[in-house]
Design a protein around this motif. Structure first.
Motif, short mmCIF file in Angstrom:
data_model
loop_
_atom_site.label_atom_id
_atom_site.label_comp_id
_atom_site.label_asym_id
_atom_site.label_seq_id
_atom_site.Cartn_x
_atom_site.Cartn_y
_atom_site.Cartn_z
N GLN A 46 71.81 -10.63 24.57
CA GLN A 46 72.08 -10.69 23.14
C GLN A 46 70.84 -10.42 22.30
O GLN A 46 70.94 -10.24 21.09
N SER A 50 70.50 -9.25 18.23
CA SER A 50 70.47 -10.49 17.46
C SER A 50 69.05 -11.03 17.36
O SER A 50 68.43 -11.35 18.37
N VAL A 309 80.02 -7.80 27.61
CA VAL A 309 80.65 -8.58 26.55
C VAL A 309 79.61 -9.17 25.61
O VAL A 309 79.89 -9.44 24.44
N LEU A 310 78.37 -9.36 26.09
CA LEU A 310 77.32 -9.95 25.26
C LEU A 310 76.61 -8.85 24.46
O LEU A 310 75.42 -8.59 24.63
N GLU A 313 79.24 -7.52 18.16
CA GLU A 313 79.56 -8.71 17.38
C GLU A 313 79.36 -9.99 18.19
O GLU A 313 79.19 -11.07 17.62
N HIS A 314 79.37 -9.86 19.51
CA HIS A 314 79.16 -11.04 20.36
C HIS A 314 77.69 -11.42 20.48
O HIS A 314 77.34 -12.29 21.28
N SER A 315 76.85 -10.77 19.70
CA SER A 315 75.45 -11.16 19.62
C SER A 315 75.17 -12.00 18.38
O SER A 315 74.04 -12.44 18.18
N TYR A 319 77.88 -16.88 18.84
CA TYR A 319 78.00 -16.54 20.25
C TYR A 319 76.72 -16.87 21.01
O TYR A 319 76.77 -17.20 22.20
N MET A 323 76.59 -19.34 24.22
CA MET A 323 75.94 -19.07 25.50
C MET A 323 74.93 -20.15 25.86
O MET A 323 74.74 -20.45 27.05
#
Length: 361
Positions: A46, A50, A309-310, A313-315, A319, A323
């Motif tokens: 991520q 991010s 998946v990471l 938007e999943h960062s 999220y 994690m």
């Protein structure tokens, strides 16, 4: 403070489930340190998208492996190796390394393709096992020198100028992190923590306020200056793996940057250890399972990391927080007694057949 006594045996930062001298503070520190490792690996994918993840990642990586180095050194001996200690090096480090390196070679060959077995190039987290072996091998020699910590720092800074010292057999990281291992061994000789165990509560409170302030200052720095840290690629410096030229800084003063980061890591590691409770707490009992957490968490995280998946938007920060929670849960799960019982055959196999019988006197 009363310490929990048990039969004494050699120990290391990644403590296998064997009978050792149990000191609550160090067991707690082991488990907290390995949980930081799991968190770092959980959010790594991520960090590209991010700044929240990168800030947390940078915060953790500044000190978590140096902390493991200090813990490993604290429980290491510079005495002439006995036959039993040499066998323990093989059973605790060499054998698990070969087993896990083989398994990861197969896994990556199936998932990624084109992977060949190469025991000289440790996969993912396995580099620290080899580094531990190197630390334990050279400590008796370093202990013969005047100012061993000084020489360890010289070696650590100097190795960054050589491009041919790389990740082969974890040599670059072992030499670079050697000062932290020596610090752990040295403070044991000085009896620093023996005095800390029995320090009065007023002193402990004052010291911990300072330690908490150090952590807060570093956390704020990571939050505020993460764009600058990202531009400098600071978190890659904390890997202690590449040469200075490999990090994009081949100027003569690059060694001063490493020295500064090592001093930062030393201050943060000291603050971390001083904040660890001296008495038993509920996570203390998991401190003997750090080897299991360290070696097995990658199998849990690998499918998540490789799925992609990471990303995107999943960062976003919710999220990232998720994690972190997942990582803590993974660490707690893998430290459970039933996991240790079920996986002991793999991580602590009986290999008595490897050793010759002692000659009859």
């Amino acid at each position: 403070m009363t310490r929990e006594a048990a039969p004494v045996a050699p120990t290391q930062g990644l403590e296998p489930g064997r009978s050792v001298q149990r000191i609550p503070m160090w067991d707690t520190a082991r488990f907290l340190a390995v949980t930081l490792v799991v968190i770092g690996h959980a959010i790594q994918r991520q960090t590209g998208a991010s700044e929240h993840a990168l800030a947390l990642y940078t915060f953790i990586y500044a000190f978590h492996m140096p902390a493991f180095g200090v813990i490993s050194g604290y429980f290491s001996s510079a005495a002439t190796p006995t036959a039993d200690r040499m066998k323990r090096t093989i059973t605790d480090i060499v054998v698990p390394y070969i087993i896990m390196q083989t398994i990861w070679t197969v896994v990556q060959a199936v998932v990624e393709g084109g992977k060949q077995f190469n025991p000289t190039q440790p996969t993912w987290t396995l580099w620290f096992l080899l580094a531990l072996g190197i630390f334990r091998l050279i400590l008796p020699y370093l202990a013969q020198l005047r100012w061993p910590l000084f020489w360890a720092v010289v070696f650590s800074i100097g190795v960054g100028y050589f491009d041919n010292v790389d990740s082969t057999l974890s040599l670059s990281r072992a030499i670079s992190l050697l000062p932290f291992f020596l610090v752990g061994w040295q403070v044991k000789q000085w009896g620093v923590f023996d005095r800390w165990y029995d320090a009065p509560r007023r002193t402990v409170v004052r010291v911990r306020i300072v330690a908490a302030a150090v952590f807060a200052a570093w956390a704020v720095s990571c939050a505020v200056w993460i764009p600058q840290f990202k531009e400098f690629d600071l978190h890659h410096w904390f890997f202690y793996d590449d040469s200075y030229s490999g990090l994009g800084e081949d100027a003569w003063w690059a060694g001063a940057v490493r020295l500064g980061l090592m001093l930062l890591a030393a201050v943060l590691t000291a603050s971390f250890l001083l904040l660890v409770p001296r008495r038993r707490v509920w996570i203390t009992r998991f401190g003997a399972a750090t080897m299991y957490v360290y070696l097995l968490h990658t199998f849990v995280l690998y499918p998540i990391r490789e799925s992609g998946v990471l990303a995107g938007e999943h960062s976003a920060w919710p999220y990232v927080l998720l994690m972190v929670v997942v990582a803590c849960a993974v660490s707690l799960f893998l430290a459970q007694p039933f996991v240790r019982r079920g996986m002991r055959w793999l991580l602590e196999p009986k290999v008595d057949w490897l050793f010759r019988k002692e000659p009859v006197a």
